[in-house]
Design a protein around this motif. Sequence first.
Motif, PDB file in Angstrom:
ATOM      1  N   PHE A 264      11.437 -22.089 -18.042  1.00 36.39           N
ATOM      2  CA  PHE A 264      10.042 -21.731 -17.815  1.00 36.39           C
ATOM      3  C   PHE A 264       9.470 -22.378 -16.557  1.00 36.39           C
ATOM      4  N   PHE A 265      10.121 -23.407 -16.032  1.00 36.61           N
ATOM      5  CA  PHE A 265       9.715 -23.893 -14.715  1.00 36.61           C
ATOM      6  C   PHE A 265       9.987 -22.829 -13.657  1.00 36.61           C
ATOM      7  N   ALA A 266      11.137 -22.135 -13.782  1.00 37.51           N
ATOM      8  CA  ALA A 266      11.457 -21.045 -12.853  1.00 37.51           C
ATOM      9  C   ALA A 266      10.535 -19.848 -13.077  1.00 37.51           C
ATOM     10  N   PHE A 267      10.224 -19.550 -14.345  1.00 39.69           N
ATOM     11  CA  PHE A 267       9.310 -18.433 -14.629  1.00 39.69           C
ATOM     12  C   PHE A 267       7.918 -18.722 -14.080  1.00 39.69           C
ATOM     13  N   PHE A 268       7.541 -19.983 -14.060  1.00 39.71           N
ATOM     14  CA  PHE A 268       6.257 -20.363 -13.477  1.00 39.71           C
ATOM     15  C   PHE A 268       6.219 -19.996 -11.995  1.00 39.71           C
ATOM     16  N   LEU A 269       7.303 -20.230 -11.282  1.00 40.87           N
ATOM     17  CA  LEU A 269       7.360 -19.874  -9.857  1.00 40.87           C
ATOM     18  C   LEU A 269       7.412 -18.357  -9.666  1.00 40.87           C
ATOM     19  N   LEU A 270       8.196 -17.669 -10.513  1.00 42.72           N
ATOM     20  CA  LEU A 270       8.311 -16.212 -10.389  1.00 42.72           C
ATOM     21  C   LEU A 270       6.999 -15.502 -10.722  1.00 42.72           C
ATOM     22  N   SER A 271       6.186 -16.123 -11.568  1.00 46.08           N
ATOM     23  CA  SER A 271       4.955 -15.457 -11.995  1.00 46.08           C
ATOM     24  C   SER A 271       3.993 -15.211 -10.845  1.00 46.08           C
ATOM     25  N   TRP A 272       4.139 -15.948  -9.767  1.00 44.44           N
ATOM     26  CA  TRP A 272       3.241 -15.738  -8.632  1.00 44.44           C
ATOM     27  C   TRP A 272       3.552 -14.458  -7.884  1.00 44.44           C
ATOM     28  N   TRP A 273       4.662 -13.799  -8.213  1.00 40.73           N
ATOM     29  CA  TRP A 273       4.966 -12.491  -7.641  1.00 40.73           C
ATOM     30  C   TRP A 273       4.301 -11.371  -8.434  1.00 40.73           C
ATOM     31  N   ILE A 274       3.755 -11.708  -9.594  1.00 36.39           N
ATOM     32  CA  ILE A 274       3.070 -10.702 -10.414  1.00 36.39           C
ATOM     33  C   ILE A 274       1.628 -10.595  -9.945  1.00 36.39           C
ATOM     34  N   PRO A 275       1.189  -9.426  -9.490  1.00 31.90           N
ATOM     35  CA  PRO A 275      -0.194  -9.306  -9.017  1.00 31.90           C
ATOM     36  C   PRO A 275      -1.176  -9.348 -10.176  1.00 31.90           C
ATOM     37  N   GLU A 276      -2.409  -9.652  -9.845  1.00 31.21           N
ATOM     38  CA  GLU A 276      -3.463  -9.690 -10.846  1.00 31.21           C
ATOM     39  C   GLU A 276      -3.755  -8.274 -11.347  1.00 31.21           C
ATOM     40  N   SER A 277      -4.288  -8.189 -12.541  1.00 32.91           N
ATOM     41  CA  SER A 277      -4.648  -6.894 -13.121  1.00 32.91           C
ATOM     42  C   SER A 277      -5.736  -6.220 -12.284  1.00 32.91           C
ATOM     43  N   ILE A 278      -5.475  -4.976 -11.906  1.00 33.10           N
ATOM     44  CA  ILE A 278      -6.459  -4.226 -11.127  1.00 33.10           C
ATOM     45  C   ILE A 278      -7.730  -4.019 -11.931  1.00 33.10           C
ATOM     46  N   ARG A 279      -7.580  -3.723 -13.211  1.00 29.12           N
ATOM     47  CA  ARG A 279      -8.761  -3.510 -14.041  1.00 29.12           C
ATOM     48  C   ARG A 279      -9.626  -4.765 -14.068  1.00 29.12           C
ATOM     49  N   TRP A 280      -8.985  -5.925 -14.245  1.00 31.92           N
ATOM     50  CA  TRP A 280      -9.768  -7.157 -14.311  1.00 31.92           C
ATOM     51  C   TRP A 280     -10.479  -7.421 -12.985  1.00 31.92           C
ATOM     52  N   MET A 281      -9.790  -7.207 -11.864  1.00 29.03           N
ATOM     53  CA  MET A 281     -10.417  -7.454 -10.561  1.00 29.03           C
ATOM     54  C   MET A 281     -11.574  -6.500 -10.316  1.00 29.03           C
ATOM     55  N   ALA A 282     -11.383  -5.218 -10.669  1.00 25.58           N
ATOM     56  CA  ALA A 282     -12.445  -4.242 -10.436  1.00 25.58           C
ATOM     57  C   ALA A 282     -13.666  -4.557 -11.291  1.00 25.58           C
ATOM     58  N   LEU A 283     -13.427  -4.969 -12.552  1.00 22.89           N
ATOM     59  CA  LEU A 283     -14.542  -5.273 -13.443  1.00 22.89           C
ATOM     60  C   LEU A 283     -15.160  -6.626 -13.149  1.00 22.89           C
ATOM     61  N   SER A 284     -14.472  -7.442 -12.334  1.00 26.18           N
ATOM     62  CA  SER A 284     -14.990  -8.770 -11.988  1.00 26.18           C
ATOM     63  C   SER A 284     -15.621  -8.795 -10.604  1.00 26.18           C
ATOM     64  N   GLY A 285     -15.833  -7.640 -10.015  1.00 23.83           N
ATOM     65  CA  GLY A 285     -16.485  -7.577  -8.712  1.00 23.83           C
ATOM     66  C   GLY A 285     -15.562  -7.830  -7.541  1.00 23.83           C
ATOM     67  N   LYS A 286     -14.256  -7.692  -7.733  1.00 14.47           N
ATOM     68  CA  LYS A 286     -13.293  -7.919  -6.661  1.00 14.47           C
ATOM     69  C   LYS A 286     -12.581  -6.609  -6.327  1.00 14.47           C
TER      70      LYS A 286
END
Length: 533
Positions: free
Chosen positions: A237-259
Amino acid sequence: MTFSKLVDSVNSKGPFQWLIVVLLGLPILSMASHNLLQIFTAATPAHHCRPPPNASAGPWMLPTGSNGKPETCLRFVHPPNTSLPNATRGATEPCLDGWVYISTSDSIVTEWDMVCDSKKLKEMAQSVFMAGTLVGGIVLGSLSDRFGRKPILSCSYLLLAASGSGAAFSPTLPVYMVSRFLCGISLAVVEWVSTRLRAIMTIWIGYFYTFGQFILTGLAYAIPQWRWLQFTVSVPFFAFFLLSWWIPESIRWMALSGKSLKALKILQWVAAFNGKKEEGEKLSLEELQLNLQKETSLAKAKYSAADLFRTPFLRRVTFCVSLAWFATGFSYYSLAMGVEEFGVNLYLLQIIFGGIDIPAKFITFLSMSYLGRHTTEVTILLLAGGSILALILVPSDSQTLRIVLAVFGKGCLSGSFSCLYLYTSELYPTVIRQTGMGMANVLTRAGSMMAPLVKITGDVRPFIPNLIFGTIALLGSSASFFLPETLNQPLPETIEDLEKWSPRAKEPKQEPEAEKDSQRIPLQTCGPDPGPS
């Protein structure tokens, strides 16, 4: 255009979505190891009382139980070859000097003597871990709504890596339980799947968990020391922590959060990644905001868990879905964590228990796609409950039949998880879908937390745990019977949309009697007024 159609416009079946499935699925391989880890790290080997320090050399005879086998928690007070009277010679006492374990591997049971009067601590340790998943589902769910899916996902991976590694070096049982509790908290979800592919994606993610059970069995066979096994399943999970930064944020969450601007850039990047760069470049900020205008307006409305009970039909859905989730989590972990009870090779049996998920989830997917979600959920919970209750009637010496029933029941409950994840998301309207899913997750984790504690009732009567587990599964099936079918139905967006599914709403409206009378043709229009009779 809804969010799902917006994803479809940049190719929802493209390589990006499959890359996300892989990036989210790889950690689930190890998550299965953490959920089922105590099958091996808390295995209870054959054991018996340690003779007193002043015992004479030679074999120390043990008292025999009613089953003809040596007692595991009692020993003779005096050596059996003593010259004392028979009544005194047969006196027994608890294991005052510890136990002798007949095993080549160690576990938390052998290290902290979690046997006899202390064997309840073994179930408590698993229950504490499940309590962590319950707390994590509540806390991380609200934090992800506030700070975004991606940072919470990354932090959960890091927390799981640290707390899992800490559990491997725990000096005492309380420290181990605290570390396992933190492991349970480490859960999060990222939503990046098109509505059109939600069924097959759910099955694919589920298969990562299934194959994770095989990996756990192989690691446990190769690493018999519980501390090194705990450390091995936590370090990735230390490696998964680094790989997770390649996962983009949810578009729905960004759009509903004013981004919206960041959401547009990620959507265009996804389009280019999927080979549809031109379609992505055609998207504009104004178009994105227009397409998500309805969802944005719905998100501004404040909804809470109380809204899950606002209308009669919604109350029915909430109650029935919650009971189905609770029954599934409650009964699933009773079988998944009970592999050791069948007295067969632990590693071989775990392979069988994990392998049943492969055909079970595939059959569930076919059934959901052709027979419907409603029929599938009712049937598999009914079969699961029946198989668990049948274990009560099968004698303990019929191990093969007992294993078949347990494996079949576990496969049904695994299919129930796959079905409920999809079914629940289709039942709740968009405005309260996350709230409804959160409620469902809380109930299933509450069930999985209670399952180990119910197993303790087996000390009173051996059949009591299976009676409780089987009955609850049947209650879950009965509750699912009152849910509507969602196959080929448009997803409801508002509570009013869901109410249209109500049987009462589908009944033809009857006009009030007063209006009916006004629309009738009076008899006197057909002739002269007859006058009073």
